[in-house]
Write a protein that holds these residues in place. Structure first.
Motif, mmCIF file in Angstrom:
data_model
loop_
_atom_site.group_PDB
_atom_site.id
_atom_site.type_symbol
_atom_site.label_atom_id
_atom_site.label_comp_id
_atom_site.label_asym_id
_atom_site.label_seq_id
_atom_site.Cartn_x
_atom_site.Cartn_y
_atom_site.Cartn_z
ATOM 1 N N THR A 3 129.634 104.288 31.679
ATOM 2 C CA THR A 3 129.234 103.894 33.027
ATOM 3 C C THR A 3 128.939 102.400 33.096
ATOM 4 N N CYS A 4 128.242 101.901 32.084
ATOM 5 C CA CYS A 4 127.919 100.476 32.033
ATOM 6 C C CYS A 4 129.185 99.636 31.951
ATOM 7 N N LEU A 5 130.098 100.026 31.086
ATOM 8 C CA LEU A 5 131.337 99.263 30.909
ATOM 9 C C LEU A 5 132.171 99.245 32.186
ATOM 10 N N ARG A 6 132.204 100.357 32.907
ATOM 11 C CA ARG A 6 132.997 100.427 34.132
ATOM 12 C C ARG A 6 132.384 99.590 35.252
ATOM 13 N N SER A 7 131.128 99.221 35.094
ATOM 14 C CA SER A 7 130.474 98.387 36.110
ATOM 15 C C SER A 7 130.727 96.902 35.891
ATOM 16 N N PHE A 8 131.362 96.558 34.786
ATOM 17 C CA PHE A 8 131.548 95.144 34.459
ATOM 18 C C PHE A 8 132.531 94.488 35.430
ATOM 19 N N GLU A 9 132.144 93.336 35.956
ATOM 20 C CA GLU A 9 133.003 92.550 36.826
ATOM 21 C C GLU A 9 133.047 91.118 36.303
ATOM 22 N N GLN A 10 134.220 90.698 35.908
ATOM 23 C CA GLN A 10 134.347 89.355 35.351
ATOM 24 C C GLN A 10 134.116 88.302 36.421
ATOM 25 N N VAL A 11 133.257 87.334 36.094
ATOM 26 C CA VAL A 11 132.955 86.232 37.000
ATOM 27 C C VAL A 11 133.790 85.028 36.579
ATOM 28 N N LYS A 12 134.483 84.448 37.534
ATOM 29 C CA LYS A 12 135.343 83.309 37.229
ATOM 30 C C LYS A 12 134.509 82.063 36.940
ATOM 31 N N LEU A 13 134.896 81.347 35.898
ATOM 32 C CA LEU A 13 134.200 80.106 35.566
ATOM 33 C C LEU A 13 134.566 79.009 36.561
ATOM 34 N N GLY A 14 133.573 78.184 36.883
ATOM 35 C CA GLY A 14 133.843 77.035 37.719
ATOM 36 C C GLY A 14 134.545 75.936 36.936
ATOM 37 N N ALA A 15 135.089 74.966 37.655
ATOM 38 C CA ALA A 15 135.803 73.865 37.006
ATOM 39 C C ALA A 15 134.805 72.948 36.299
ATOM 40 N N LEU A 16 135.124 72.574 35.083
ATOM 41 C CA LEU A 16 134.294 71.645 34.313
ATOM 42 C C LEU A 16 135.222 70.610 33.690
ATOM 43 N N ARG A 17 135.218 69.426 34.248
ATOM 44 C CA ARG A 17 136.107 68.369 33.775
ATOM 45 C C ARG A 17 135.515 67.681 32.545
ATOM 46 N N TYR A 30 134.763 87.440 23.919
ATOM 47 C CA TYR A 30 133.776 88.481 24.210
ATOM 48 C C TYR A 30 134.147 89.259 25.472
ATOM 49 N N VAL A 31 134.613 88.554 26.508
ATOM 50 C CA VAL A 31 135.012 89.229 27.740
ATOM 51 C C VAL A 31 136.203 90.143 27.481
ATOM 52 N N ASP A 32 137.172 89.681 26.700
ATOM 53 C CA ASP A 32 138.324 90.519 26.368
ATOM 54 C C ASP A 32 137.895 91.755 25.579
ATOM 55 N N GLU A 33 136.930 91.587 24.674
ATOM 56 C CA GLU A 33 136.438 92.737 23.904
ATOM 57 C C GLU A 33 135.816 93.767 24.841
ATOM 58 N N ILE A 34 135.056 93.299 25.840
ATOM 59 C CA ILE A 34 134.428 94.218 26.792
ATOM 60 C C ILE A 34 135.491 94.974 27.578
ATOM 61 N N LYS A 35 136.458 94.260 28.121
ATOM 62 C CA LYS A 35 137.435 94.871 29.020
ATOM 63 C C LYS A 35 138.527 95.631 28.278
ATOM 64 N N LYS A 36 139.175 94.958 27.337
ATOM 65 C CA LYS A 36 140.385 95.525 26.735
ATOM 66 C C LYS A 36 140.099 96.471 25.574
ATOM 67 N N SER A 37 138.996 96.263 24.899
ATOM 68 C CA SER A 37 138.703 97.101 23.740
ATOM 69 C C SER A 37 137.674 98.180 24.075
ATOM 70 N N LEU A 38 136.457 97.762 24.415
ATOM 71 C CA LEU A 38 135.400 98.749 24.664
ATOM 72 C C LEU A 38 135.691 99.588 25.902
ATOM 73 N N ARG A 39 135.961 98.936 27.038
ATOM 74 C CA ARG A 39 136.132 99.688 28.288
ATOM 75 C C ARG A 39 137.451 100.442 28.362
ATOM 76 N N ASP A 40 138.558 99.749 28.053
ATOM 77 C CA ASP A 40 139.886 100.334 28.282
ATOM 78 C C ASP A 40 140.432 101.109 27.087
ATOM 79 N N LYS A 41 139.730 101.060 25.957
ATOM 80 C CA LYS A 41 140.224 101.753 24.771
ATOM 81 C C LYS A 41 139.190 102.726 24.216
ATOM 82 N N TRP A 42 138.135 102.196 23.616
ATOM 83 C CA TRP A 42 137.212 103.054 22.871
ATOM 84 C C TRP A 42 136.385 103.971 23.769
ATOM 85 N N PHE A 43 136.027 103.509 24.959
ATOM 86 C CA PHE A 43 135.217 104.333 25.851
ATOM 87 C C PHE A 43 135.973 104.661 27.135
ATOM 88 N N SER A 44 137.283 104.761 27.035
ATOM 89 C CA SER A 44 138.095 105.001 28.231
ATOM 90 C C SER A 44 138.088 106.465 28.667
#
Length: 376
Positions: A125-139, A155-169
């Protein structure tokens, strides 16, 4: 799959889709592997019972799910440290704080929530609630900021692609259903291999032949009672040996381990081995057995009771060059740490003190390390 045919369902699980030419080898391989366990084919019934019981509890509380829980906790520990360090750095970097602060703060809070989630369903449930926030521009990013941004992406890829979409899918109900299906497969496989064992044993008796595996299992039956305790025959042998010394213990299997323990007196089994040199897994070797003794036996110190278990780690290497020692430490510290969270007692693990110490002397050459990668 043939609808309603449980054996066909098992065959589909053991072979690639629409191919069954490898089925005999797969079944024979499972049969031979099971005979390396003291329980033999009965191991399948034990596994089935464990899977059925596990299907009625939280998956992370099962032997199969425990490594998944450990992986999640390890990830949270690492990610929490990273985000806290990053947020602390924003206190003295106003530009980075404006551009990245909101995203990092959200993700840091998410990691805390993920860490607190303790059940499979709560984590999902926690993983499915994750919403990636876009980084602002930093010159004009510094190398440190670029490295931090790259780590954050990891870390964001691990949350989305591994934990959420694979191990706890999979939903908890689907996981429980799969465990019950696997339990039934174990029972079907048990029935088939038991019939095969009965037929092949009768044929061996008719021909008057005996395989090496039969010798091992017959010896096990002689030396161990059904409950695993030493038999009266083993007790007689124990009186013949003050101590039992076994080399290359990293390459024993569970049957051999049970035999050695049966004939050795309490405190009288001396095992020598090096997990880094275990090369006989194709013959059933279980390096985790030796690793388990190493973990459970405290280091030997002066004045210890001779019957108490203890370990001595011979870390100094007088044979190899420094390059080879350093390379071995680097490879082993990664591979064996990864395997530490294998299901059940199969993990090997690695500690800093497991590193070899180069002791060959200043005159040792600086040989180049050659590594051969063999595909399987």
């Amino acid at each position: 799959m043939l609808e309603g045919n449980e054996f066909a369902d098992l065959c589909d699980a053991l072979t690639p889709a629409r191919r069954d030419d490898g089925l005999p080898d797969a079944l024979r391989g499972l049969y031979e592997k099971l005979l390396t366990y003291p329980d033999g084919l009965e191991q399948l019934k034990n596994e089935a019972a464990e899977l059925r019981a596990g299907s009625q509890t939280d998956f992370l509380c099962t032997r199969t799910g425990a490594p998944l829980r450990a992986h999640k906790e390890e990830f949270c520990t690492s990610a929490r440290a990273f985000y806290r360090e990053a947020l602390d750095s924003f206190a003295s970097d106003e530009k980075a704080a404006r551009a990245w602060g909101a995203a990092y703060a959200y993700e840091s809070d998410f990691i805390d929530r993920l860490s607190a989630a303790d059940s499979y369903a709560a984590i999902q449930t926690c993983l499915r609630s994750f919403e990636q926030v876009k980084l602002g521009a930093l010159r004009g990013q510094t190398p440190e900021q670029e490295a931090r941004k790259e780590r954050r992406t990891g870390y964001v890829d691990e949350i989305k692609k591994s934990l959420r979409d694979k191990w706890f899918s999979a939903d908890p109900e689907a996981v429980a259903s799969d465990m019950r299906r696997m339990a039934r497969m174990c029972e079907v496989l048990y029935d088939f291999l038991t019939a095969y064992d009965r037929e092949i044993t009768a044929e061996k008796h008719r021909r008057g032949i005996c395989y090496f595996t039969d010798n091992r299992r017959n010896l096990l039956r002689l030396l161990c009672n059904p409950d695993g305790s030493p038999s009266s025959v083993a007790a007689e042998y124990r009186e013949s040996f003050d101590e039992v010394y076994i080399d290359e213990y990293q390459d024993v299997d569970a049957v051999q381990d049970a035999i050695f323990r049966a004939v050795a007196r309490p405190g009288g089994l001396f095992m020598v081995g090096d997990i880094k040199q275990s090369i006989y897994s194709f013959r059933g070797a279980e390096p985790s057995i030796f690793a388990g003794y190493r973990r459970s036996f405290p280091p030997v110190t002066a004045g210890d009771d001779e019957t108490s278990p203890g370990s001595v780690f011979m870390s100094e290497n007088f044979r190899c060059s420094r390059n080879i020692v350093d390379f071995t430490n680097a490879v082993s510290s990664y591979l064996f740490t990864v395997s530490e969270n294998a299901p059940g007692e199969n993990g090997i693990g690695y500690r800093p003190e497991d590193d070899l110490i180069f002791s060959r002397g200043a005159a040792a050459g600086d040989e180049k390390v050659d590594m051969a990668l063999i595909g399987t």
